[in-house]
Scaffold this active site. Structure first.
Site, mmCIF file in Angstrom:
data_model
loop_
_atom_site.group_PDB
_atom_site.id
_atom_site.type_symbol
_atom_site.label_atom_id
_atom_site.label_comp_id
_atom_site.label_asym_id
_atom_site.label_seq_id
_atom_site.Cartn_x
_atom_site.Cartn_y
_atom_site.Cartn_z
ATOM 1 N N CYS A 245 4.649 3.917 4.027
ATOM 2 C CA CYS A 245 6.011 4.243 4.089
ATOM 3 C C CYS A 245 6.098 4.314 5.609
ATOM 4 O O CYS A 245 6.034 5.229 6.050
ATOM 5 C CB CYS A 245 6.538 5.390 3.451
ATOM 6 S SG CYS A 245 8.298 5.765 3.410
ATOM 7 N N CYS B 58 9.556 6.999 6.132
ATOM 8 C CA CYS B 58 9.285 8.292 6.108
ATOM 9 C C CYS B 58 7.890 8.620 5.520
ATOM 10 O O CYS B 58 6.967 8.379 6.190
ATOM 11 C CB CYS B 58 10.516 9.055 5.427
ATOM 12 S SG CYS B 58 11.088 7.977 3.875
ATOM 13 N N SER B 59 7.886 9.170 4.434
ATOM 14 C CA SER B 59 6.930 9.360 3.463
ATOM 15 C C SER B 59 7.200 9.205 2.084
ATOM 16 O O SER B 59 6.628 10.062 1.264
ATOM 17 C CB SER B 59 6.492 10.696 3.818
ATOM 18 O OG SER B 59 7.547 11.737 3.527
ATOM 19 N N CYS B 60 7.822 8.175 1.523
ATOM 20 C CA CYS B 60 8.210 8.077 0.029
ATOM 21 C C CYS B 60 6.497 7.956 -0.824
ATOM 22 O O CYS B 60 5.711 6.897 -0.114
ATOM 23 C CB CYS B 60 8.985 6.552 -0.192
ATOM 24 S SG CYS B 60 10.780 6.954 0.724
#
Length: 206
Positions: free
Chosen positions: A110, A113-115
């Protein structure tokens, strides 16, 4: 002396040193103050211990390895089957399954961000959220894979999928040849979290 303070000025000094005991002590204090509901905490703990985590993604992979019809369905549209298996919810509303083959290895990142598909893989690891992984996975995926211990044949291409808030990805790793004849439960033990991100491969169970 400037640094001479009583314990009353530093409540944290009264907390036990063991992390589990510190958590319990904080929970007790916050409960007494009416700031948290113990039942709500129990629900959250159950959520992260039982309802989300890589053991669920491993079940999906093992079933795909065992059932060609299921595999075809989830590669086309995973959501009907994931809903039926109760493997959706927060951070897992739309999951796309991508298959590793001898011709193509898939890897998920991602970049913003950190999906991440929490219901299937649990809480994302720290490295997945790091700036280094998020940038290097796109620029030099083979080098990143090598650092994870994954060396691919020269003829295998690498495709990097950018996870977003709208679409998250689950990698379907190739089934190891040594797993012929194993049950789904035994197959699931070969599936690692990293193999479902693409930064690892299935492994012989410990």
């Amino acid at each position: 002396m400037p640094h001479d303070h009583s314990h009353d000025e530093h409540p944290h000094a009264l907390l036990p040193s063991d992390p589990a005991l510190r958590v319990k002590a904080l929970e007790t204090v916050l409960t007494r103050k009416g700031l948290i509901d113990p039942e709500a905490i129990d629900v959250l703990i159950d959520q992260f211990e039982n309802r989300v985590g890589p053991q669920h993604g491993a079940r999906v992979v093992a079933r795909a390895w065992s059932d060609p019809d299921f595999k075809a369905r989830i590669l086309n549209d995973s959501m009907p089957d994931l809903i039926e298996m109760d493997m959706t919810g927060g951070q897992g509303e739309h999951v796309v399954v991508v298959e590793n083959t001898e011709q193509q290895h898939n890897m998920v990142v991602c970049t913003l961000c950190s999906c991440y598909p929490w219901p299937l893989l649990g809480v994302p690891p720290a490295w997945y959220k790091s700036d280094a992984y998020r940038s290097r996975a796109v620029r030099e995926p083979r080098k990143v894979l090598a650092e994870f211990g994954v060396t691919l044949p020269e003829g295998t291409s690498v495709r990097v999928w950018d996870s977003t808030a709208e679409v998250r990805y689950l990698v379907l790793p190739m089934r190891p040849p040594d797993t012929v004849g194993l049950s789904e439960d035994d197959l699931a033990k070969w599936v690692t979290r990293n193999s479902m991100i693409g930064t690892g491969l299935p492994e012989v169970p410990a």
